[in-house]
Design a protein around this motif. Structure first.
Motif, PDB file in Angstrom:
ATOM      1  N   HIS A 194      38.614  31.491  43.755  1.00 28.49           N
ATOM      2  CA  HIS A 194      38.402  32.016  45.128  1.00 28.49           C
ATOM      3  C   HIS A 194      39.070  33.365  45.302  1.00 28.49           C
ATOM      4  CE1 HIS A 194      36.623  28.247  46.372  1.00 28.49           C
ATOM      5  NE2 HIS A 194      37.688  27.576  45.896  1.00 28.49           N
ATOM      6  N   SER A 195      39.223  34.128  44.223  1.00 25.85           N
ATOM      7  CA  SER A 195      39.912  35.421  44.323  1.00 25.85           C
ATOM      8  C   SER A 195      39.076  36.388  45.138  1.00 25.85           C
ATOM      9  CB  SER A 195      40.151  36.008  42.929  1.00 25.85           C
ATOM     10  OG  SER A 195      38.912  36.205  42.247  1.00 25.85           O
ATOM     11  N   VAL A 196      39.791  37.261  45.850  1.00 27.85           N
ATOM     12  CA  VAL A 196      39.175  38.277  46.702  1.00 27.85           C
ATOM     13  C   VAL A 196      39.804  39.618  46.341  1.00 27.85           C
ATOM     14  CG1 VAL A 196      38.856  39.096  49.072  1.00 27.85           C
ATOM     15  CG2 VAL A 196      38.695  36.657  48.562  1.00 27.85           C
ATOM     16  N   ALA A 197      39.015  40.657  46.247  1.00 31.97           N
ATOM     17  CA  ALA A 197      39.506  41.992  45.919  1.00 31.97           C
ATOM     18  C   ALA A 197      40.530  42.434  46.943  1.00 31.97           C
ATOM     19  CB  ALA A 197      38.354  42.975  45.834  1.00 31.97           C
ATOM     20  N   GLY A 198      41.657  42.944  46.462  1.00 34.59           N
ATOM     21  CA  GLY A 198      42.697  43.448  47.346  1.00 34.59           C
ATOM     22  C   GLY A 198      43.711  42.411  47.717  1.00 34.59           C
ATOM     23  N   VAL A 199      43.616  41.169  47.167  1.00 35.43           N
ATOM     24  CA  VAL A 199      44.569  40.106  47.475  1.00 35.43           C
ATOM     25  C   VAL A 199      45.229  39.671  46.181  1.00 35.43           C
ATOM     26  CG1 VAL A 199      44.874  37.776  48.392  1.00 35.43           C
ATOM     27  CG2 VAL A 199      43.236  39.341  49.459  1.00 35.43           C
ATOM     28  N   VAL A 200      46.550  39.599  46.204  1.00 34.81           N
ATOM     29  CA  VAL A 200      47.324  39.192  45.025  1.00 34.81           C
ATOM     30  C   VAL A 200      48.227  38.050  45.445  1.00 34.81           C
ATOM     31  CG1 VAL A 200      49.017  39.885  43.304  1.00 34.81           C
ATOM     32  CG2 VAL A 200      47.280  41.508  44.075  1.00 34.81           C
ATOM     33  N   LEU A 201      48.160  36.946  44.711  1.00 41.70           N
ATOM     34  CA  LEU A 201      49.005  35.791  44.988  1.00 41.70           C
ATOM     35  C   LEU A 201      50.328  35.941  44.259  1.00 41.70           C
ATOM     36  CD1 LEU A 201      46.433  32.849  44.688  1.00 41.70           C
ATOM     37  CD2 LEU A 201      47.031  34.232  46.691  1.00 41.70           C
ATOM     38  N   THR A 202      51.418  35.647  44.915  1.00 42.24           N
ATOM     39  CA  THR A 202      52.739  35.717  44.292  1.00 42.24           C
ATOM     40  C   THR A 202      53.372  34.341  44.154  1.00 42.24           C
ATOM     41  OG1 THR A 202      53.764  36.089  46.458  1.00 42.24           O
ATOM     42  CG2 THR A 202      53.134  38.051  45.182  1.00 42.24           C
ATOM     43  N   ARG A 219      50.148  39.015  48.914  1.00 40.24           N
ATOM     44  CA  ARG A 219      50.023  40.246  49.698  1.00 40.24           C
ATOM     45  C   ARG A 219      48.579  40.705  49.629  1.00 40.24           C
ATOM     46  NH1 ARG A 219      52.476  41.957  44.927  1.00 40.24           N
ATOM     47  NH2 ARG A 219      51.287  43.541  43.772  1.00 40.24           N
ATOM     48  N   ALA A 220      48.157  41.336  50.722  1.00 39.57           N
ATOM     49  CA  ALA A 220      46.787  41.830  50.834  1.00 39.57           C
ATOM     50  C   ALA A 220      46.834  43.287  51.236  1.00 39.57           C
ATOM     51  CB  ALA A 220      46.005  41.015  51.848  1.00 39.57           C
ATOM     52  N   GLU A 221      45.876  44.038  50.727  1.00 37.12           N
ATOM     53  CA  GLU A 221      45.862  45.458  51.055  1.00 37.12           C
ATOM     54  C   GLU A 221      45.500  45.675  52.527  1.00 37.12           C
ATOM     55  OE1 GLU A 221      43.241  47.352  48.341  1.00 37.12           O
ATOM     56  OE2 GLU A 221      44.539  47.071  46.569  1.00 37.12           O
ATOM     57  N   THR A 222      44.631  44.812  53.046  1.00 37.44           N
ATOM     58  CA  THR A 222      44.212  44.941  54.444  1.00 37.44           C
ATOM     59  C   THR A 222      44.113  43.558  55.067  1.00 37.44           C
ATOM     60  OG1 THR A 222      41.850  44.853  53.902  1.00 37.44           O
ATOM     61  CG2 THR A 222      42.898  47.040  53.945  1.00 37.44           C
ATOM     62  N   MET A 223      44.106  43.513  56.403  1.00 40.43           N
ATOM     63  CA  MET A 223      43.937  42.262  57.108  1.00 40.43           C
ATOM     64  C   MET A 223      42.546  41.696  56.869  1.00 40.43           C
ATOM     65  SD  MET A 223      46.570  41.149  58.666  1.00 40.43           S
ATOM     66  CE  MET A 223      45.784  39.957  59.718  1.00 40.43           C
ATOM     67  N   ASP A 224      41.570  42.570  56.712  1.00 40.84           N
ATOM     68  CA  ASP A 224      40.218  42.098  56.467  1.00 40.84           C
ATOM     69  C   ASP A 224      40.139  41.352  55.148  1.00 40.84           C
ATOM     70  OD1 ASP A 224      37.352  42.102  57.173  1.00 40.84           O
ATOM     71  OD2 ASP A 224      37.183  43.333  55.334  1.00 40.84           O
ATOM     72  N   ALA A 225      40.834  41.891  54.096  1.00 38.06           N
ATOM     73  CA  ALA A 225      40.842  41.206  52.795  1.00 38.06           C
ATOM     74  C   ALA A 225      41.543  39.872  52.918  1.00 38.06           C
ATOM     75  CB  ALA A 225      41.528  42.086  51.750  1.00 38.06           C
ATOM     76  N   LEU A 226      42.619  39.787  53.731  1.00 41.00           N
ATOM     77  CA  LEU A 226      43.351  38.547  53.918  1.00 41.00           C
ATOM     78  C   LEU A 226      42.471  37.508  54.614  1.00 41.00           C
ATOM     79  CD1 LEU A 226      45.846  36.750  53.917  1.00 41.00           C
ATOM     80  CD2 LEU A 226      46.641  37.966  55.974  1.00 41.00           C
TER      81      LEU A 226
END
Length: 353
Positions: free
Chosen positions: A293-301, A316-323
């Motif tokens: 379920h990975s989405v561009a701009g989202v990295v799981l820590t 962390r997500a680059e944008t709220m939309d990506a989150l």
């Protein structure tokens, strides 16, 4: 090879010169290692002009007929010398020389040169004034040098000297000149000035060549030794560089191994955090599910399984939309968000397995 005879002259060329009034005499001789003389040539120079003309012609003749290594002896007759006869008790050579020096100093001071001959207890002393010596040598200043300045000797006073005249006829003063040259060759006679024997009886050119060859050999040996040590050091340096490179490769391998160990430990810790806790699903399976379920701009820590099949996800997500897209894809609820200094959105989501 006899190095002594190789460096020492066996045959010596001796030229006797004598000037009497307007006539000059020159006798060329060869002396062997036993001091036997062979008269090779003689010459006589006459001049009707002043005495200086004789010297000019004599100098020209000497320069024209001279040989390399020739020893010239200037013969001085009684007209230029003073004579003193003394009788001494038996003395050693050193004591006799000191006695003669004292006698001459008492008679003439330091104004003259002196030489002596001993016959039993009778000593015949001859002196040559320094001013007269200057007058004798001055006409020869143009390139003619002398190995000795000697008082003329009679043949009977010169001791046993073997002389080969060949086809030449001995006459006076030629006989006296040859007797004087023979005394010079035997290192005796009335020698007012005499060059050290080491300067005239050795082949200095040959000795110089020997020393040059020795110097070249020593220099070559030093050069080869230095080159050998240089090559040896170069080889050692290359070996040390190779060993250092191996050590660097080992250190790099150790660092890479350590990094891989840390990655494995991190993965293991994450798998441990994702332990199934009795839910019937493996941690690896949970990771695969999250990765699907990975989405561009989202990295799981971080991901953690809670009781009742709950799943807490941090990242962390680059944008709220990506989150929001990631939360929708995983059917999770955004629990909290926070913007960090880089502008990324730090988040925590909760969902169900």
């Amino acid at each position: 090879m006899n190095w002594h005879s190789w460096g020492r002259k066996n045959d010596r060329r001796i030229t006797a010169i004598y000037v009497q009034s307007n006539r000059g005499y020159v006798v060329g001789m060869r002396s062997d290692d036993r001091n036997n003389l062979t008269v090779e040539w003689l010459d006589m120079v006459d001049s009707d002009q002043a005495n200086g003309a004789v010297y000019d012609r004599l100098v020209g003749r000497l320069l024209a007929t001279g040989h390399s290594g020739e020893e010239r002896v200037l013969c001085v007759d009684e007209a230029h010398m003073e004579e003193l006869i003394r009788e001494y008790p038996p003395l050693s050579n050193r004591e006799l020389k000191a006695a003669v020096a004292t006698e001459v100093e008492c008679q003439w001071g330091d104004s003259c040169l002196w030489a002596y001959q001993q016959q039993g207890t009778v000593v015949k002393i001859k002196t040559l004034a320094k001013e007269r010596l200057t007058d004798l040598l001055e006409p020869f200043d143009d390139g003619v040098s002398f190995a000795s300045i000697m008082g003329m000797m009679d043949p009977v006073d010169g001791g046993e000297i073997s002389v080969d005249w060949g086809e030449l006829t001995p006459t006076d003063p030629l006989e006296r000149m040859v007797a004087t040259a023979g005394a010079y060759a035997k290192n005796c006679g009335y020698a007012f000035i005499r060059l050290p024997a080491v300067l005239v009886r050795w082949h200095w050119l040959r000795i110089g060549v020997i020393f040059l060859l020795i110097n070249l050999l020593v220099s070559l040996g030093i050069g080869l030794t230095g080159y050998y040590h240089h090559q040896k050091l170069q080889s050692q340096q290359a070996e040390y560089r190779h060993q250092a490179q191996l050590l660097a490769d080992v250190a790099q391998l150790q660092a890479e191994t350590g990094r891989m160990l840390r990655v494995i430990k991190d993965q293991n810790s994450r798998l441990a955090e994702l332990s199934p806790k009795g839910l019937g699903i493996s941690g690896y399976g949970i990771m695969v599910e999250l990765a699907s379920h990975s989405v561009a701009g989202v990295v799981l820590t971080k991901a953690e399984v809670t009781s009742k099949a709950g799943l807490v996800i941090q990242g962390r997500a680059e944008t709220m939309d990506a989150l929001l897209k990631y939360a929708q894809a995983t059917n999770s609820v955004v629990e909290s968000t926070k913007q960090d200094e880089n502008g990324d959105v730090q988040f925590i989501c909760r969902g169900q397995l």
